[in-house]
Design a protein around this motif. Structure first.
Motif: not given
Length: 99
Positions: A35-36, A38, A58-60, A62, A82-83, A89
Motif C-alpha cells: 500500500d505505502r 515509506k 506500491a500505491r503511495t 511517502w 500518490d506521492s 507519518l
C-alpha cells in the motif's frame, strides 16, 4: 524504505524480523500488495527507491521529513502513485484522527 503491505516490512537490515514482521531487502520480494512505501534514506537514494516502488506496484510513495526529491515525485506521480514528501507519518496521522 519501509513498505506497508499485509504483514511485510521492507528494510535494508541485517535482521530477519522487525516489529514482529518479516524484513525484505527489496520491494519485489514482498509476496503481497504494498500500500505505502515509506522512505527513510538519504536524499540521493530517493529516485531509485521511487523507481522500485513503481516497479513493485506500491500505491503511495511517502518520504519522511527532510526528503523533498522532486525527481522522485515526478517518477512516482508519472506512474500513477500518490506521492507525499517532507511529511512525518505519525504527525499526519495524529492530525487526521478525531479528538
Amino acid at each position: 524504505m519501509t513498505a506497508r503491505g499485509l504483514g511485510a516490512r521492507l528494510e535494508q537490515s541485517l535482521v530477519p524480523h522487525a516489529v514482529g514482521t518479516p524484513v525484505r531487502a527489496r520491494l519485489k520480494n514482498i509476496p503481497c500488495p504494498v500500500d505505502r512505501g515509506k522512505v527513510l534514506r538519504r536524499e540521493e537514494c530517493v529516485p531509485d527507491i521511487a523507481r522500485s516502488a513503481v516497479a513493485g506496484g506500491a500505491r503511495t510513495l511517502w518520504r519522511q521529513m527532510g526528503l523533498r526529491s522532486l525527481k522522485a515525485d515526478r517518477i512516482a506521480t508519472g506512474a500513477g502513485l500518490d506521492s507525499v514528501r517532507d511529511r512525518c507519518l505519525r504527525i499526519e496521522a495524529g492530525r487526521m484522527s478525531p479528538r
